[in-house]
Enzyme design. Structure first.
Site, PDB file in Angstrom:
ATOM      1  N   ARG A   1       0.657  -1.266   0.326  1.00  0.00           N
ATOM      2  CA  ARG A   1       0.131   0.029   0.138  1.00  0.00           C
ATOM      3  C   ARG A   1       1.140   1.622   0.022  1.00  0.00           C
ATOM      4  NH1 ARG A   1      -1.496   2.716   4.538  1.00  0.00           N
ATOM      5  NH2 ARG A   1      -0.846   0.725   6.046  1.00  0.00           N
TER       6      ARG A   1
ATOM      7  N   ASP B   1      13.155  -7.323   0.419  1.00  0.00           N
ATOM      8  CA  ASP B   1      12.903  -7.861   1.903  1.00  0.00           C
ATOM      9  C   ASP B   1      11.976  -8.807   2.762  1.00  0.00           C
ATOM     10  OD1 ASP B   1      11.230  -5.727   2.372  1.00  0.00           O
ATOM     11  OD2 ASP B   1      11.797  -4.815   3.837  1.00  0.00           O
TER      12      ASP B   1
ATOM     13  N   SER C   1      14.536  10.231   9.201  1.00  0.00           N
ATOM     14  CA  SER C   1      14.215   9.926  10.471  1.00  0.00           C
ATOM     15  C   SER C   1      15.273   9.122  11.668  1.00  0.00           C
ATOM     16  CB  SER C   1      13.592   8.175  10.501  1.00  0.00           C
ATOM     17  OG  SER C   1      14.393   7.495  10.063  1.00  0.00           O
TER      18      SER C   1
ATOM     19  N   GLU D   1      17.313  -9.497   1.455  1.00  0.00           N
ATOM     20  CA  GLU D   1      18.171  -7.670   2.333  1.00  0.00           C
ATOM     21  C   GLU D   1      18.778  -7.959   3.428  1.00  0.00           C
ATOM     22  OE1 GLU D   1      16.370  -3.637   2.919  1.00  0.00           O
ATOM     23  OE2 GLU D   1      15.864  -5.041   4.776  1.00  0.00           O
TER      24      GLU D   1
ATOM     25  N   ILE E   1      13.151   0.595  18.787  1.00  0.00           N
ATOM     26  CA  ILE E   1      12.085   1.339  19.510  1.00  0.00           C
ATOM     27  C   ILE E   1      11.544   2.603  18.791  1.00  0.00           C
ATOM     28  CG2 ILE E   1      12.654   3.625  20.944  1.00  0.00           C
ATOM     29  CD1 ILE E   1      13.032   0.968  22.996  1.00  0.00           C
TER      30      ILE E   1
HETATM   31  P1  0O2 Z   1       9.722  -4.688   8.750  1.00  0.00           P
HETATM   32  O1  0O2 Z   1       8.744  -4.310   8.990  1.00  0.00           O
HETATM   33  O2  0O2 Z   1      11.048  -3.920   8.909  1.00  0.00           O
HETATM   34  O3  0O2 Z   1       9.812  -5.206   7.774  1.00  0.00           O
HETATM   35  P2  0O2 Z   1      13.348   2.850   0.028  1.00  0.00           P
HETATM   36  O4  0O2 Z   1      13.852   2.400  -0.811  1.00  0.00           O
HETATM   37  O5  0O2 Z   1      14.261   3.762   1.617  1.00  0.00           O
HETATM   38  O6  0O2 Z   1      12.528   3.774   0.006  1.00  0.00           O
HETATM   39  P3  0O2 Z   1      12.576   0.291   1.190  1.00  0.00           P
HETATM   40  O7  0O2 Z   1      12.508   0.034   0.004  1.00  0.00           O
HETATM   41  O8  0O2 Z   1      11.932   0.026   2.595  1.00  0.00           O
HETATM   42  O9  0O2 Z   1      12.246   1.501   1.015  1.00  0.00           O
HETATM   43  O10 0O2 Z   1      14.108  -0.185   1.736  1.00  0.00           O
HETATM   44  P4  0O2 Z   1      14.684   0.112   2.896  1.00  0.00           P
HETATM   45  O11 0O2 Z   1      14.791   1.565   3.288  1.00  0.00           O
HETATM   46  O12 0O2 Z   1      16.598  -0.502   2.554  1.00  0.00           O
HETATM   47  O13 0O2 Z   1      14.255  -0.661   4.032  1.00  0.00           O
HETATM   48  C1  0O2 Z   1      14.339  -1.696   4.344  1.00  0.00           C
HETATM   49  C2  0O2 Z   1      13.865  -1.917   5.990  1.00  0.00           C
HETATM   50  O14 0O2 Z   1      14.877  -1.231   6.517  1.00  0.00           O
HETATM   51  C3  0O2 Z   1      12.559  -1.317   6.163  1.00  0.00           C
HETATM   52  O15 0O2 Z   1      11.333  -2.816   6.453  1.00  0.00           O
HETATM   53  C4  0O2 Z   1      12.739  -1.523   8.094  1.00  0.00           C
HETATM   54  O16 0O2 Z   1      12.787  -2.911   8.585  1.00  0.00           O
HETATM   55  C5  0O2 Z   1      14.403  -0.770   7.445  1.00  0.00           C
HETATM   56  N1  0O2 Z   1      14.572   0.090   8.035  1.00  0.00           N
HETATM   57  C6  0O2 Z   1      14.546   1.786   6.500  1.00  0.00           C
HETATM   58  N2  0O2 Z   1      13.729   3.048   7.411  1.00  0.00           N
HETATM   59  C7  0O2 Z   1      13.770   2.707   8.411  1.00  0.00           C
HETATM   60  C8  0O2 Z   1      13.419   3.412   9.532  1.00  0.00           C
HETATM   61  O17 0O2 Z   1      13.046   4.697   9.308  1.00  0.00           O
HETATM   62  N3  0O2 Z   1      13.566   3.171  11.169  1.00  0.00           N
HETATM   63  C9  0O2 Z   1      13.291   1.631  11.458  1.00  0.00           C
HETATM   64  N4  0O2 Z   1      12.849   1.270  12.273  1.00  0.00           N
HETATM   65  N5  0O2 Z   1      13.785   1.260  10.248  1.00  0.00           N
HETATM   66  C10 0O2 Z   1      14.060   1.687   9.042  1.00  0.00           C
HETATM   67  P5  0O2 Z   1      10.157  -2.136   5.889  1.00  0.00           P
HETATM   68  O18 0O2 Z   1       9.029  -3.119   5.344  1.00  0.00           O
HETATM   69  O19 0O2 Z   1      10.059  -0.780   6.225  1.00  0.00           O
HETATM   70  O20 0O2 Z   1       9.410  -2.546   7.823  1.00  0.00           O
END
Ligand code: 0O2
Length: 268
Positions: free
Chosen positions: A58, A73, A115, A140, A154
């Site tokens: 989404r 990932d 962030s 990933e 956190i």
């Molecule tokens: P979950 O719930 O952990 O699986 P982008 O290309 O930057 O638009 P993309 O494709 O999500 O985004 O890739 P990115 O940035 O490499 O992020 C992949 C994962 O890295 C995320 O998966 C998070 O696990 C972690 N991550 C990325 N940015 C942040 C952040 O700002 N804070 C935290 N805590 N984790 C982050 P998901 O699917 O977002 O989440």
């Protein structure tokens, strides 16, 4: 997508996570066996939950039928290291491997996210063997220090609570905390050598003690109990002195005693 189809789709990712986790745990074991400093202190892995996949579809406008090509990932591995310098060592280790093909690297350590998020991401292509033949899929690998991991865990739970619109005052505090972790990581790096020495000598001492106890255990089978009890008492006395050189000397002498008994046995 039906639940059964979801389960079938995600199964190879679970296999990839299981295999990769075991492989990285073996990397740690190899370092320990060689008595060398190990850059990686923890390995964990997970397959993204269906709900988290749908959330990301989404957020990023990914059609569900394209998740395997567009979501990198679904299979996630996390490597925790002690020091920022260890991230590069872990990255080099992965680059050298022939069982993972690197598709992309994202350096959120040098270029942290808005962030405050810091971590090194490697997107790999990894092959698993299924009953239908080989399947190559994306996974990933996130590499980060203990401090970075603490912050991300956190912040992740707050993201979940506030559904990506964390109130400004909390975001501000998180950013401050992220900056504090940058400082903490760099302070720890400044004493990395000291900490590594301490950890290596602790590991060395543990190895000597375990070798000594193993030899004593074998001696119980080779010679009379009273004799070995005397050796054991001597070991505890040397151990109490907290002097690694004396412990090493004791281990060498004990090896000679054990070799003597072995030679006696062979001559019988
Ligand atoms: P979950 O719930 O952990 O699986 P982008 O290309 O930057 O638009 P993309 O494709 O999500 O985004 O890739 P990115 O940035 O490499 O992020 C992949 C994962 O890295 C995320 O998966 C998070 O696990 C972690 N991550 C990325 N940015 C942040 C952040 O700002 N804070 C935290 N805590 N984790 C982050 P998901 O699917 O977002 O989440």
């Amino acid at each position: 997508m039906e639940l059964k189809v979801w389960k079938e789709t995600l199964e190879p990712y679970q296999m990839a996570v299981n295999e990769l986790t075991v492989k990285f745990q073996h990397v740690i074991e190899e370092y320990h066996l060689r008595g060398e400093y190990c850059p990686i202190v923890g390995v964990s892995g997970r397959v993204k939950t269906i709900s988290s996949i749908l959330d990301k579809c989404r957020r990023k406008n990914i059609p569900v039928e394209e998740i395997e090509d567009q979501m990198y990932d679904i299979a996630g591995i996390r490597l925790i290291v002690q020091f920022v310098e260890d991230i590069e060592i872990a990255v080099q280790l992965i680059r050298k491997r022939t069982d993972m093909e690197i598709k992309e690297e994202r350096d959120y350590v040098r270029h942290s996210k808005e962030s405050g998020y810091r971590s090194y991401h490697m997107i790999i292509r990894y092959q698993v063997q299924t009953i239908e033949g080989p399947r190559t899929l994306y996974a990933e690998i996130q590499i980060r220090t203990l401090g970075m991991n603490f912050w991300a865990a956190i912040e992740h739970s707050l993201q979940y609570k506030y559904k990506e619109s964390i109130p400004e005052n909390i975001s501000y505090k998180l950013l401050k905390a992220a900056q504090a972790i940058v400082v903490l990581d760099s302070e720890m790096s400044a004493v990395r050598g000291e900490i590594m020495d301490a950890q290596m000598s602790m590991q060395h001492q543990q190895q000597i003690v375990s070798d000594i106890l193993e030899t004593i255990h074998h001696l119980y089978k080779k010679t009379n109990r009273r004799e070995v009890e005397k050796i054991e008492d001597e070991f505890y006395r040397v151990y109490q002195q907290n002097d690694i050189e004396k412990l090493e000397r004791f281990a060498r002498d004990l090896d000679l005693i054990a070799e003597g008994y072995e030679a006696q046995d062979a001559g019988m």
